[in-house]
Design an enzyme around this catalytic site. Structure first.
Site, PDB file in Angstrom:
ATOM      1  CD  GLU A  19      -3.166  -1.043   2.027  1.00 38.83           C
ATOM      2  OE1 GLU A  19      -3.139  -0.152   2.904  1.00 38.83           O
ATOM      3  OE2 GLU A  19      -4.094  -1.870   1.919  1.00 38.83           O
ATOM      4  CD  GLU A  42      -3.894  -5.888   2.662  1.00 38.50           C
ATOM      5  OE1 GLU A  42      -4.842  -5.210   3.149  1.00 38.50           O
ATOM      6  OE2 GLU A  42      -2.697  -5.627   2.856  1.00 38.50           O
TER       7      GLU A  42
END
Length: 512
Positions: free
Chosen positions: A192, A316
């Site tokens: 991220e 994810e």
């Protein structure tokens, strides 16, 4: 339409009076559904690692082998999990791997500032993770520290884990009790990067990625190579994927990540167990967004990589709600209901049907965090509805995707509509055909006709996950409230299969 899957046509009809029908061309199956779509995620977050997977070598209460709790390992082995991602998540970009090796009494502590500000003793590090991977008979997927780490630190970690020869890092590994290389294939270059991994722009991260990828030196490897995965986009940030695919040379990148959670509202996520139909419908809308998100990133990747050499890694995904009352807000511990089974069934169908591009996915997370497949309480464990969906769907792992044409009725609520039925189908090496169906409609059973074309199939059996209410879940007091049951309601006649899929249920059929 995907070039590699011209035979695959998913048609979702939004007509109120349409008939649910699925056409399967069993003789046109070509694309392999990677087993890695069924991967899992273990972060240093709450009780995922400590207490969930690992209880320590000195624990006298919970049965374990070398600190890994036996009950959890055995349950996960039944899922045949293909890979396990570690150590994060946001934690990955604060983790310095050398803190987690060597004698445990000499390892420094760390404050987990991302998740609850708890102090960890680093007793679970690289060697412990590889011991867990060994017991699970799965493949490791390590996310390296880019946000607060250095190129040298990342390069040293790869050499420590993989180098089969004499070097400072391999000598250190041998000194710590493992002369042989671990040979870790999958490496994530940060996590991220657009957020907790550094709040970078896509353009900046693309350059950082190129730098790191240059020094993750694998030229010394003889029988394997590192599979490098770029930190990918959040949801439908197509610009992020566009920049990565445009600016990173093909020889430097093997996979691009995507993250998407089925969240009602980031400011008001709602209870995991006490929810109404409005909240349920919103969650299903967010889950169905995965089809649009995957398709959007897929189109960009096709433009730059028509030969499909770069995999999409949805590393994810899952449902995200408020934590259970009375628990640490930073531990993200939530219950798991039939609503989560709907998310799992629908999402896995989407991944299966995009198997030419989606090569890995990781449910967040494996134990005690978010949409976990297992919950623990000291020496007790329960298997969640999501666990049971993953177990039912494991028949698709490394099977061949069957092209299909689906027409489905709507699930309607307050003037809004969603496709009621999602489906995917595959053929295993032994010739058996498996069809998975998820009916997200909270109020209606849906009859569906399946037209089996291409070969004669003469027998059908099935399993179903269903409960009285979509809020139903397993507890430590009642661990078997929601479990799969035999399903014998499908009628097969001359390659036409008819069945009724109950409201908010998951069905997996086997045909031979």
């Amino acid at each position: 339409m995907k070039k590699a899957l011209m035979g695959l046509l998913m048609l979702v009809s939004m007509g109120v009076h349409s008939q649910n029908k699925l056409v399967l061309n069993t003789d046109l199956a070509e694309t392999k559904i990677s087993k890695h779509i069924y991967g899992h995620f273990s972060e240093h977050l709450g009780r995922c690692i400590y207490g969930g997977l690992y209880v320590g070598e000195e624990n006298k209460l919970v049965p374990h082998i070398n600190g890994m709790r036996t009950d959890v390992v055995e349950a996960l082995k039944k899922l045949e999990i293909p890979n396990l991602r570690w150590p994060g998540g946001c934690f990955a970009d604060t983790y310095h791997w050398k803190d987690g090796i060597g004698p445990k009494g000499d390892r420094p502590t760390i404050v987990n500032s991302w998740w609850g500000n708890v102090t960890e003793d680093n007793s679970f590090g690289s060697h412990e993770f590889m011991e867990l991977v060994k017991q699970l008979d799965t493949e490791p997927y390590i996310s390296g520290n880019v946000g607060s780490g250095t190129v040298q630190e990342f390069s040293d970690w790869v050499q420590y884990m993989n180098f089969d020869g004499k070097s400072p890092m391999s000598d250190l590994r041998a000194q710590n009790g493992h002369p042989e290389p671990f040979k870790v294939k999958y490496w994530g270059v940060g996590n991220e990067a657009w957020g907790c991994g550094g709040h970078m722009t896509a353009e900046y991260y693309a350059n950082v990625y190129r730098q790191y990828a240059t020094y993750i030196n694998t030229s010394w490897e003889k029988d394997s190579r590192v599979f490098k995965i770029a930190s990918g986009a959040s949801d439908d940030d197509y610009h992020w994927t566009e920049v990565l695919m445009r600016d990173i040379p093909r020889h430097m990148i093997d996979g691009v990540g995507v993250h998407h959670y089925s969240v009602i509202d980031w400011n008001n996520k709602g209870s995991a167990t006490d929810f109404n139909e409005d909240q349920y419908f919103t969650t299903m809308t967010r889950a169905w967004d995965m089809e649009r998100i995957v398709s959007g990133h897929e189109a960009i990747m096709d433009k730059y990589d028509p030969e499909q050499k770069v995999g999409m890694m949805v590393d994810e995904w899952g449902g995200w709600y408020d934590v259970e009352p009375g628990t640490n807000g930073g531990f993200l511990y939530q219950q798991n209901t039939m609503r989560d089974a709907m998310i799992a069934g629908m999402t896995l169908n989407i991944f299966n049907n995009h198997a030419d591009r989606v090569k890995m996915a990781n449910l967040a997370q494996v134990v005690n965090v978010l949409q976990a497949v297992i919950l623990t309480d000291e020496e007790r464990i329960i298997l969640t509805p999501t666990y049971h969906v993953m177990e039912m769907y494991k028949v698709h792992q490394d099977a061949t995707l069957i092209p299909m044409h689906l027409t489905t009725d709507d699930y309607e609520f307050n003037g809004k509509k969603l496709p009621a039925i999602s489906a995917s189908a595959s053929k295993s090496e032994d010739g058996k055909v498996h069809v998975s169906l998820t009916n997200i409609d909270l109020n209606k059973d849906h009859e569906i006709t399946i037209d089996l074309r291409g070969e004669d199939l003469t027998s059908v059996s099935g399993r179903i996950l269903v409960s009285d209410k979509v809020q139903d879940h397993n507890t430590f007091e009642n661990p078997n409230k929601v479990v799969p049951q035999e399903f014998n309601e499908a009628m097969l006649k001359k390659n036409m299969l008819t069945l009724e899929v109950p409201a908010s249920s998951v069905v997996v059929l086997e045909l031979d």
